[in-house]
Write an enzyme that holds these catalytic residues in place. Structure first.
Site, short mmCIF file in Angstrom:
data_model
loop_
_atom_site.label_atom_id
_atom_site.label_comp_id
_atom_site.label_asym_id
_atom_site.label_seq_id
_atom_site.Cartn_x
_atom_site.Cartn_y
_atom_site.Cartn_z
N LYS A 99 73.09 38.51 24.48
CA LYS A 99 73.08 38.09 25.99
C LYS A 99 73.20 36.66 26.30
O LYS A 99 72.49 36.09 26.72
CB LYS A 99 71.40 38.54 26.28
CG LYS A 99 71.23 39.76 26.01
CD LYS A 99 69.62 40.20 26.43
CE LYS A 99 69.25 41.98 26.20
NZ LYS A 99 69.23 42.26 24.96
N ARG A 100 74.41 36.12 25.81
CA ARG A 100 74.63 34.84 26.15
C ARG A 100 74.89 34.54 27.59
O ARG A 100 75.60 35.42 28.18
CB ARG A 100 76.09 34.41 25.45
CG ARG A 100 75.67 34.53 23.68
CD ARG A 100 74.62 33.61 23.51
NE ARG A 100 74.44 33.08 22.09
CZ ARG A 100 73.55 33.61 21.14
NH1 ARG A 100 72.54 34.45 21.43
NH2 ARG A 100 73.58 33.36 19.94
#
Length: 281
Positions: A99-100
């Site tokens: 979930k960058r």
């Protein structure tokens, strides 16, 4: 180094051959304890190796949660690298759940870490957050196209807090989640047999017929199993987009370890239930 065949094409083939089940690799402390393992790097390594060895030749996708490896520092990241390598060597695809999301050179660095083909953590796809603006994802989109990888963009997540952002209505009358889906449809336009840029859409959300989920890309659907959704719920949630859904099950399968046979039996049960749900459309 030449790029891989696009992620969407590889995913479509893998789901057609193995079924669409995605199994999460989430070695959180309580699950390690349930398996009789220590909450340390040795336990982490044993857990991850057992899951991959048991399931890598029968599931389409693994989704390791990076945070559960990162909490052990560099030695945990080394285990993650080996987990990704072994899963891909066995023919499964790997979606890195990290979930960058950031801007500019920082987003480019995240893309290099997970999407550059010669990176130790190279994964077939990466989960990303677009909530610094969809345009902030451009470095990851470019790197994914260059390497033949894909992205799963958080669009309609199952956590209750997500609604305050994803359901917020823009000046044009469309909410933020719908806007993300529209961006992804544009990324995937004309791609065959499936685009490489997917959305994360929770399987627990109920009827989503007010959204256009037909983005010509995959829909990663967490929430099946321990979070309460069942394979039988998928047709109502996803409607006509159901053939492109990648249902993710984590604890529902992992709780049956460390016995490899029990892990396989659980994954097979979910896979069969998912096939039955797909057959309704």
């Amino acid at each position: 180094m030449s790029p891989l065949e696009p992620f969407g094409a590889r995913l479509r083939r893998s789901m057609d051959e193995r079924g669409p089940l995605c199994v999460g690799i989430d070695p959180h402390a309580s699950l390690l304890t349930e398996w009789g393992l220590n909450d340390d790097v040795a336990g982490l390594e044993r857990f991850s190796r057992t899951v991959v060895e048991a399931l890598s030749e029968r599931v389409a996708v693994f989704k390791p949660q990076s945070a559960f490896f990162e909490r052990f520092g560099s030695r945990g990241v080394a285990v993650l690298e080996k987990t990704v390598e072994d899963a891909r060597a066995a023919g499964a695809l790997v979606v890195m759940d990290a979930k960058r999301g950031d801007i500019g050179s920082t987003m480019a660095a995240y893309a290099e870490a997970f999407l550059r083909k010669d990176s130790p953590l190279f994964s077939d796809a990466l989960t990303v957050s677009p909530y610094l603006g969809y345009g902030s994802l451009s470095p990851a989109i470019e790197m994914a196209r260059e390497s033949g990888a894909g992205l799963f963009v958080l669009a309609l997540t199952s956590n209750p807090e997500g609604g305050e952002v994803q359901h917020a209505v823009r000046a044009d009358g469309r909410n933020v989640g719908a806007t993300m889906l529209a961006h992804l449809a544009a990324e995937n336009a004309g791609e065959e047999p499936l685009g490489s840029f997917g959305a994360v859409v929770g399987a627990t959300l109920g009827d989503l017929s007010s959204y256009d989920l037909e983005i010509n890309g995959p829909l990663l659907a967490p929430g099946v199993g321990a979070q309460g959704a069942t394979p039988a719920d998928l047709p109502e949630v996803f409607g006509a987009a159901l053939p492109n859904v990648v249902p993710n099950v984590s604890r529902g399968v992992l709780k049956h370890g460390p016995d490899a046979g029990a892990l396989r039996a659980s994954a097979d049960r979910f896979a069969e239930e998912i096939r039955a749900a797909l057959a309704t459309k």
